[in-house]
Design a protein around this motif. Structure first.
Motif, PDB file in Angstrom:
ATOM      1  N   CYS A   1     101.485 -27.922  71.106  1.00 41.94           N
ATOM      2  CA  CYS A   1     101.755 -27.216  70.156  1.00 41.94           C
ATOM      3  C   CYS A   1     102.616 -28.071  69.506  1.00 41.94           C
ATOM      4  O   CYS A   1     103.490 -28.928  69.089  1.00 41.94           O
ATOM      5  CB  CYS A   1     102.771 -26.804  70.719  1.00 41.94           C
ATOM      6  SG  CYS A   1     102.460 -25.038  72.039  1.00 41.94           S
ATOM      7  N   MET A   2     101.683 -27.872  68.207  1.00 43.85           N
ATOM      8  CA  MET A   2     102.137 -29.556  67.335  1.00 43.85           C
ATOM      9  C   MET A   2     103.661 -29.135  66.762  1.00 43.85           C
ATOM     10  O   MET A   2     104.294 -29.657  65.949  1.00 43.85           O
ATOM     11  CB  MET A   2     100.794 -29.371  66.272  1.00 43.85           C
ATOM     12  CG  MET A   2      99.961 -29.552  66.580  1.00 43.85           C
ATOM     13  SD  MET A   2     100.154 -31.741  67.343  1.00 43.85           S
ATOM     14  CE  MET A   2      99.803 -32.328  65.969  1.00 43.85           C
ATOM     15  N   HIS A   3     104.578 -27.913  66.381  1.00 42.82           N
ATOM     16  CA  HIS A   3     105.305 -27.332  66.066  1.00 42.82           C
ATOM     17  C   HIS A   3     106.813 -27.331  66.933  1.00 42.82           C
ATOM     18  O   HIS A   3     108.001 -27.653  65.985  1.00 42.82           O
ATOM     19  CB  HIS A   3     105.081 -25.852  65.333  1.00 42.82           C
ATOM     20  CG  HIS A   3     105.079 -24.901  66.466  1.00 42.82           C
ATOM     21  ND1 HIS A   3     104.087 -24.625  67.627  1.00 42.82           N
ATOM     22  CD2 HIS A   3     106.601 -23.940  67.097  1.00 42.82           C
ATOM     23  CE1 HIS A   3     104.421 -23.405  68.097  1.00 42.82           C
ATOM     24  NE2 HIS A   3     104.909 -23.379  67.962  1.00 42.82           N
ATOM     25  N   VAL A   4     106.082 -27.801  67.943  1.00 43.55           N
ATOM     26  CA  VAL A   4     107.955 -27.965  68.907  1.00 43.55           C
ATOM     27  C   VAL A   4     107.723 -29.604  69.412  1.00 43.55           C
ATOM     28  O   VAL A   4     106.070 -29.653  69.823  1.00 43.55           O
ATOM     29  CB  VAL A   4     107.258 -26.783  70.337  1.00 43.55           C
ATOM     30  CG1 VAL A   4     108.713 -26.675  71.101  1.00 43.55           C
ATOM     31  CG2 VAL A   4     107.126 -25.237  70.217  1.00 43.55           C
ATOM     32  N   LYS A   5     109.057 -29.813  68.877  1.00 43.56           N
ATOM     33  CA  LYS A   5     108.695 -31.130  70.163  1.00 43.56           C
ATOM     34  C   LYS A   5     109.960 -31.183  70.761  1.00 43.56           C
ATOM     35  O   LYS A   5     110.807 -30.532  70.666  1.00 43.56           O
ATOM     36  CB  LYS A   5     109.225 -32.211  68.336  1.00 43.56           C
ATOM     37  CG  LYS A   5     109.446 -33.822  68.862  1.00 43.56           C
ATOM     38  CD  LYS A   5     109.973 -34.009  67.666  1.00 43.56           C
ATOM     39  CE  LYS A   5     110.209 -35.935  68.144  1.00 43.56           C
ATOM     40  NZ  LYS A   5     110.670 -36.706  67.439  1.00 43.56           N
TER      41      LYS A   5
ATOM     42  N   ASN B   1     110.710 -22.066  70.287  1.00 46.86           N
ATOM     43  CA  ASN B   1     111.244 -23.670  70.180  1.00 46.86           C
ATOM     44  C   ASN B   1     111.311 -24.391  70.876  1.00 46.86           C
ATOM     45  O   ASN B   1     110.838 -24.423  72.283  1.00 46.86           O
ATOM     46  CB  ASN B   1     112.220 -23.489  68.965  1.00 46.86           C
ATOM     47  CG  ASN B   1     113.988 -22.750  70.165  1.00 46.86           C
ATOM     48  OD1 ASN B   1     113.395 -22.313  71.279  1.00 46.86           O
ATOM     49  ND2 ASN B   1     114.640 -22.614  68.735  1.00 46.86           N
ATOM     50  N   ASP B   2     112.048 -25.517  71.274  1.00 40.81           N
ATOM     51  CA  ASP B   2     112.455 -26.548  71.779  1.00 40.81           C
ATOM     52  C   ASP B   2     113.368 -25.996  73.381  1.00 40.81           C
ATOM     53  O   ASP B   2     113.163 -26.215  74.207  1.00 40.81           O
ATOM     54  CB  ASP B   2     112.148 -27.706  71.949  1.00 40.81           C
ATOM     55  CG  ASP B   2     113.665 -27.213  70.657  1.00 40.81           C
ATOM     56  OD1 ASP B   2     114.431 -26.850  69.978  1.00 40.81           O
ATOM     57  OD2 ASP B   2     114.590 -28.587  70.545  1.00 40.81           O
TER      58      ASP B   2
ATOM     59  N   VAL C   1     108.232 -16.148  68.794  1.00 39.48           N
ATOM     60  CA  VAL C   1     108.532 -17.681  67.546  1.00 39.48           C
ATOM     61  C   VAL C   1     108.899 -18.321  69.069  1.00 39.48           C
ATOM     62  O   VAL C   1     110.376 -18.672  69.706  1.00 39.48           O
ATOM     63  CB  VAL C   1     109.217 -17.717  66.841  1.00 39.48           C
ATOM     64  CG1 VAL C   1     109.307 -18.937  66.349  1.00 39.48           C
ATOM     65  CG2 VAL C   1     107.982 -17.168  65.437  1.00 39.48           C
TER      66      VAL C   1
END
Length: 506
Positions: free
Chosen positions: A211-215, A181-182, A179
């Motif tokens: 990737c919509m879940h990572v900003k 992340n940013d 998984v």
């Protein structure tokens, strides 16, 4: 601290300072807050008859953050001597204070003995510090042997690989993360940028955008902006600027400074000036970026005016600021100003001139034709001159016809950097310009015999957010045939135009 001292005085006069919770919180603020005072914290700690684990950790963390590593280790040894058992927070901070590999190994042994290898933050600290000491294989072993792994430890190892130039290994690890992340994206992108793989960093950022879940976080945006500045990816940098505005980042210091650097390197000085003017707080890095940005875009006087304004209202100049101002003085009419600033570095700003500052001065003198003065300055340097400095002098010799000195410097450069193709080319070009064809041929033969790789100059162009790289006589691009056809037509059209123009006037 003024308010904290009032609270502390109130606690003492009302008999509350004897309570561990109160004294520990006061100590923690002094040791760790950005508004605290570490000297005051140290005094408080030394007057504690029975400090607890929280107090010791506060001091260790405070000293580590201020790079007073010896004091961190001293507190660590003291707490063990009075029977306080370290916890995971202690080890996370102490590991960062290990200035040598042998010291780190000792702390690592203690971590294993006390059973803290299951703590993810302790493991991540060990991975980071082993990597910082260049022991990447040991860092990987710590990672592999850890019973608990999450994105924190994965990211630590990615950063460790990148800091040691192992970009491919870092990318393989990044691709294997269960998984992301940013922070993991930021580590990989900044790793690419740090190792000069700017296009790969930008490509990975584009992958992240899908990737919509990572900003994207601030650190990631700054890294990508640095990559965009390096390759002139104007479209991508503009997109980031829009994203910053739309997501309420405002004109924060680090992001705004990166935007100033990006726009100036892409030649859009007006946009950089607008961002700079809107920044509510500007540190020395922001001022330096704007000054250097103006200088590299030929706005010499504006850069000097901004520096003068900075001296009145801004922070104290540092070594980078002076490099920017000296770059702005790179014109024969500003030579006096360059000497004045160079002379004031130690006396006024308390900055000892580094090799970069000497390099700027040699370049200014060489371009202005003061070749003898440049040579005298090089001989007076307290450090050994590098290839860049001798290269500036050789370039000045070529510009102003100092053949004898140019020959001497050219031969010295080849001896100093025998695998640098540019040094051979410069000297060969000087011989060719003088019509000394035999000498030029000898230099080129020497380069060939030594198997020195000829590094071609390259350029980038961005079309529809795709960056295309070209070198001289490049035919590797998929559209190379079309490009050369257009180039051929462009070569013919001016001739046709001139003929038509002559006939018209006849």
């Amino acid at each position: 601290m003024k308010e904290l001292k009032q609270i502390h005085a109130h606690a003492i006069t009302h008999g509350l300072a004897r309570f561990a919770f109160v004294s520990s919180r006061i100590l923690d603020f002094c040791a760790q807050s950005q508004h605290g005072n570490l000297c005051y914290a140290e005094t408080l700690f030394n007057h504690m008859s029975t400090p607890n684990i929280f107090d010791c950790n506060s001091m260790i963390m405070g000293f580590s953050r201020n790079s007073e590593f010896q004091k961190s280790l001293s507190i660590f040894n003291h707490m063990r001597s009075i029977g306080i058992c370290p916890n995971s927070h202690t080890f996370t901070a102490v590991v960062k204070a290990c200035v040598s590999l042998s010291l780190l190994e000792q702390v690592h042994t203690l971590i294993v003995r006390l059973g803290y290898l299951s703590d993810i933050y302790v493991i991540s600290s060990l991975i980071s510090l082993y990597s910082r000491h260049g022991a990447v294989e040991v860092a990987r072993r710590v990672f592999d042997e850890s019973p608990n792994s999450n994105v924190v430890s994965w990211t630590s190892l990615i950063s460790g690989y990148c800091s040691n130039g192992l970009v491919n290994e870092a990318r393989a690890l990044f691709d294997a993360i269960p998984v992301r992340n940013d922070v993991s994206y930021s580590a990989m992108v900044s790793g690419y940028v740090r190792n000069g793989c700017f296009n790969k960093g930008i490509d990975l950022f584009r992958e992240l955008k899908s990737c919509m879940h990572v900003k994207p976080n601030r650190s990631l945006l700054v890294s990508v902006l640095n990559a965009c500045a390096a390759v002139g990816a104007f479209g991508e940098g503009k997109w980031i600027h829009s994203f910053i505005n739309e997501n309420g980042f405002g004109y924060e210091l680090e992001i705004s400074t990166a935007l100033v650097d990006f726009y100036t390197k892409c030649g859009n000085v007006n946009a950089a000036e607008e961002i700079f003017s809107r920044m509510p707080h500007k540190d020395v890095t922001a001022w330096s970026a704007m000054i250097l940005g103006l200088a590299i875009n030929g706005k010499n006087q504006q850069a000097l005016d901004l520096f003068a304004h900075m001296e009145k209202v801004g922070p104290r100049s540092n070594a980078v600021t002076i490099v920017g101002v000296l770059t702005a003085c790179n014109h024969k009419y500003l030579l006096t100003e360059a000497w004045r600033l160079f002379g004031r570095m130690s006396k006024v700003y308390g900055i000892s001139p580094s090799i970069e500052h000497y390099g700027c001065m040699v370049d200014i003198l060489a371009r202005a034709g003061q070749i003898k003065e440049a040579e005298i300055l090089i001989k007076s340097m307290p450090m050994e001159p590098d290839g860049a400095i001798w290269g500036s002098l050789l370039n000045g010799c070529l510009m102003h016809g100092h053949v004898e000195l140019g020959q001497r410097v050219g031969k010295l450069l080849i001896k100093l950097e025998p695998q640098h193709s540019g040094r051979y080319v410069l000297l060969a070009n000087m011989y060719s310009r003088l019509g000394w064809w035999e000498s030029a041929s000898k230099i080129r033969k020497m380069m060939k015999d030594r198997a020195v790789p000829a590094i071609s100059g390259w350029s980038f162009i961005e079309i529809n957010q795709i960056i295309h790289k070209f070198v001289a006589d490049d035919k590797s691009h998929s559209y190379s045939r079309d490009i050369y056809n257009v180039l051929s037509k462009l070569g013919k059209e001016p001739e046709d135009f001139l003929v038509a123009k002559d006939e018209y006037f006849i």
